[in-house]
Design an enzyme around this catalytic site. Sequence first.
Site, PDB file in Angstrom:
ATOM      1  N   GLU A  83       1.005  -1.212  -0.030  1.00  0.00           N
ATOM      2  CA  GLU A  83       0.173  -0.198   0.201  1.00  0.00           C
ATOM      3  C   GLU A  83       0.809   1.386   0.018  1.00  0.00           C
ATOM      4  OE1 GLU A  83      -2.521   0.310   3.766  1.00  0.00           O
ATOM      5  OE2 GLU A  83      -1.825  -1.349   3.907  1.00  0.00           O
ATOM      6  N   CYS A 120      -4.164  -3.643   4.067  1.00  0.00           N
ATOM      7  CA  CYS A 120      -2.963  -4.891   4.772  1.00  0.00           C
ATOM      8  C   CYS A 120      -3.729  -6.396   4.504  1.00  0.00           C
ATOM      9  CB  CYS A 120      -2.299  -4.729   6.916  1.00  0.00           C
ATOM     10  SG  CYS A 120      -2.341  -3.151   6.485  1.00  0.00           S
ATOM     11  N   HIS A 244      -3.020  -9.911  11.833  1.00  0.00           N
ATOM     12  CA  HIS A 244      -2.581  -9.330  11.967  1.00  0.00           C
ATOM     13  C   HIS A 244      -2.201  -7.672  12.440  1.00  0.00           C
ATOM     14  CE1 HIS A 244      -1.764  -5.064   9.334  1.00  0.00           C
ATOM     15  NE2 HIS A 244      -3.389  -4.460   9.874  1.00  0.00           N
TER      16      HIS A 244
HETATM   17  N1  COA Z   1       1.127   2.956  30.272  1.00  0.00           N
HETATM   18  C1  COA Z   1       0.124   2.238  29.860  1.00  0.00           C
HETATM   19  N2  COA Z   1      -0.841   2.070  28.874  1.00  0.00           N
HETATM   20  C2  COA Z   1      -1.371   3.719  28.022  1.00  0.00           C
HETATM   21  C3  COA Z   1      -0.559   5.087  29.201  1.00  0.00           C
HETATM   22  C4  COA Z   1       0.478   4.393  29.986  1.00  0.00           C
HETATM   23  N3  COA Z   1       1.231   5.869  30.198  1.00  0.00           N
HETATM   24  N4  COA Z   1      -0.970   5.519  27.972  1.00  0.00           N
HETATM   25  C5  COA Z   1      -1.934   5.641  27.440  1.00  0.00           C
HETATM   26  N5  COA Z   1      -2.135   3.992  27.132  1.00  0.00           N
HETATM   27  C6  COA Z   1      -3.042   2.930  26.770  1.00  0.00           C
HETATM   28  C7  COA Z   1      -3.921   3.368  26.197  1.00  0.00           C
HETATM   29  O1  COA Z   1      -5.220   3.551  27.591  1.00  0.00           O
HETATM   30  C8  COA Z   1      -4.380   3.403  25.301  1.00  0.00           C
HETATM   31  O2  COA Z   1      -4.868   1.200  25.666  1.00  0.00           O
HETATM   32  P1  COA Z   1      -6.146   1.068  25.109  1.00  0.00           P
HETATM   33  O3  COA Z   1      -7.147   1.185  23.714  1.00  0.00           O
HETATM   34  O4  COA Z   1      -6.677  -0.661  25.794  1.00  0.00           O
HETATM   35  O5  COA Z   1      -7.230   1.559  26.377  1.00  0.00           O
HETATM   36  C9  COA Z   1      -3.299   2.935  24.329  1.00  0.00           C
HETATM   37  O6  COA Z   1      -1.896   2.661  25.502  1.00  0.00           O
HETATM   38  C10 COA Z   1      -3.428   3.733  23.153  1.00  0.00           C
HETATM   39  O7  COA Z   1      -3.264   5.666  23.639  1.00  0.00           O
HETATM   40  P2  COA Z   1      -4.330   6.394  23.495  1.00  0.00           P
HETATM   41  O8  COA Z   1      -4.487   7.620  24.140  1.00  0.00           O
HETATM   42  O9  COA Z   1      -5.209   5.164  23.025  1.00  0.00           O
HETATM   43  O10 COA Z   1      -3.325   6.311  21.574  1.00  0.00           O
HETATM   44  P3  COA Z   1      -3.873   7.294  20.949  1.00  0.00           P
HETATM   45  O11 COA Z   1      -5.313   8.384  20.728  1.00  0.00           O
HETATM   46  O12 COA Z   1      -2.636   9.013  20.387  1.00  0.00           O
HETATM   47  O13 COA Z   1      -3.449   6.578  19.316  1.00  0.00           O
HETATM   48  C11 COA Z   1      -3.904   4.939  18.310  1.00  0.00           C
HETATM   49  C12 COA Z   1      -3.765   5.255  19.053  1.00  0.00           C
HETATM   50  C13 COA Z   1      -4.097   3.113  17.349  1.00  0.00           C
HETATM   51  C14 COA Z   1      -5.722   5.488  17.522  1.00  0.00           C
HETATM   52  C15 COA Z   1      -3.173   5.899  16.689  1.00  0.00           C
HETATM   53  O14 COA Z   1      -1.599   5.268  17.185  1.00  0.00           O
HETATM   54  C16 COA Z   1      -3.402   4.939  15.555  1.00  0.00           C
HETATM   55  O15 COA Z   1      -3.953   5.942  14.680  1.00  0.00           O
HETATM   56  N6  COA Z   1      -2.890   4.134  14.451  1.00  0.00           N
HETATM   57  C17 COA Z   1      -3.034   3.930  13.319  1.00  0.00           C
HETATM   58  C18 COA Z   1      -3.821   3.127  13.187  1.00  0.00           C
HETATM   59  C19 COA Z   1      -4.319   1.550  13.060  1.00  0.00           C
HETATM   60  O16 COA Z   1      -3.230   1.082  12.465  1.00  0.00           O
HETATM   61  N7  COA Z   1      -5.124   1.485  13.430  1.00  0.00           N
HETATM   62  C20 COA Z   1      -5.627  -0.432  13.609  1.00  0.00           C
HETATM   63  C21 COA Z   1      -6.519  -1.074  12.837  1.00  0.00           C
HETATM   64  S1  COA Z   1      -5.679  -1.536  11.107  1.00  0.00           S
END
Ligand code: COA
Length: 448
Positions: A83, A120, A244
């Site tokens: 991709e 993916c 995945h």
């Molecule tokens: N200690 C432990 N865990 C912590 C933490 C800390 N100090 N701070 C945050 N976390 C956890 C959060 O609780 C969350 O876990 P949960 O979902 O189980 O609650 C995780 O870490 C991620 O934190 P979050 O605040 O949700 O991160 P974010 O908003 O910055 O982004 C994604 C997370 C995944 C949305 C982002 O990385 C993204 O957009 N990724 C690309 C899209 C993707 O890969 N999607 C998957 C489908 S293919």
Amino acid sequence: MTTVGIDAIEIRTGKLKLDLPNTFAPEKGDDPEKYTKGLGLQDSSFPDVYEDIVTMGANAAKQLMDRKGLSPSEIGRIDVATESAFDHSKPVSTYIAGCLEQVYDGDFRHANKGERKFACVAGTQAIDDAYNWIRAGRNRGRAALVICTDTALYARGDPGEATQGAGAVAMLIDEDPDLVALSDDQGYGSMDETDFLKPNQQFPSVDGKRSMQVYLARMREALEDYESVAGKIELDDFQYAPFHTPFPGMVRKAALLAYRHVIRDTEREEELAEEIGRQPREDEYEDREAYEEAIREHMDELKDTEQYQTWYAKTVEPTLELSSKVGNWYTGSVHVARVSALRDAVEKDLDFAGETLLVGSYGSGAQAEIHTETVQDGWREEVEALDIDEQLAARYDLTWSEYEDVHDVHEYDEDVGHEMIEQFTTPSEEFVFTGWGRMNERQYDYVE
Ligand code: COA
């Protein structure tokens, strides 16, 4: 009927790494545990300035052909899943074949080449295509090369920036495979979704939280669809579940959901009922909201049970080992998870031939696919031949400002050419990107 499956795998990581807890988190002002514990990531791999999807793919393919002693005449098909393609017309597989023809006697003129796109899940689809081509008897005794290659870069500042990665997985699909045989049965969950897309743009538009919901919903449908042809899945039916892995935390969520689904209406559910009650059934609740709230509470309790944790530690956690060190490789990610599982089986010295893997692929946009794989007699030799540990140990550890430079070099809109910053590593016995030709095509050389 002869078995068809994956005969051999080679992995090629980008040669740079970004340390998430120690380099990325401080710059973002975040607790490092957000990355290590929350997302489950330690490092992301990045391509050096002379690397891209073609070099990583071609280098993985060459490593595979050399190890298996293959010549171009034995390969009848080259499909690239990506991709991160940089051309809307000419497929990456032609570039990779061009690279390989620089170093092998013979050529790939007889080989059918293509490019598969569905986020993916495309790598798994390319394996399907190869499987069908062989099963249809159209392969004239030749094998197929499936190459998943991506530079999973996000715009700077996007929440997805923490989940970047770069690498390639080359797989040889053949009859009587040495590694795993593919099941005839498959299940799909597929629906028009806008969770992650790149409409004529290099970096994705992502609704991260929604993409996680869509992943879980489509994966559940795929599981049910698989069961509709293969029969109900039992926990003891499979030894590992490589899924995945955009980041390990995503699979942690999927695993809990899958476990709940698989144990429903089984003795295992009854055993757990003494501790946490039976799973909520929708018809026991007044409305959907109340049911969903009850499910959430039940899942929180289920997650902490000894039974679940033991199963997770054995079946799922080992599949995440490489992913936590390299980040998201998009099309390659589920195939990296399979390798992680098989490496764990080697480490534990399991007698593993004949055992089953439950493989779950997913692509945004969105589609999930579930199938099973049966481990073949030659599996150990194939897995022990991988040099991924050496590659990981040799990666150059980027400082923050070096990371910013590398990101700019790989960003099409930035006027930072690959020749404008020093390469961080020295290429040796590999394909490298050398610049653009007269029609804006990318050009490659093999460095001795
Ligand atoms: N200690 C432990 N865990 C912590 C933490 C800390 N100090 N701070 C945050 N976390 C956890 C959060 O609780 C969350 O876990 P949960 O979902 O189980 O609650 C995780 O870490 C991620 O934190 P979050 O605040 O949700 O991160 P974010 O908003 O910055 O982004 C994604 C997370 C995944 C949305 C982002 O990385 C993204 O957009 N990724 C690309 C899209 C993707 O890969 N999607 C998957 C489908 S293919």
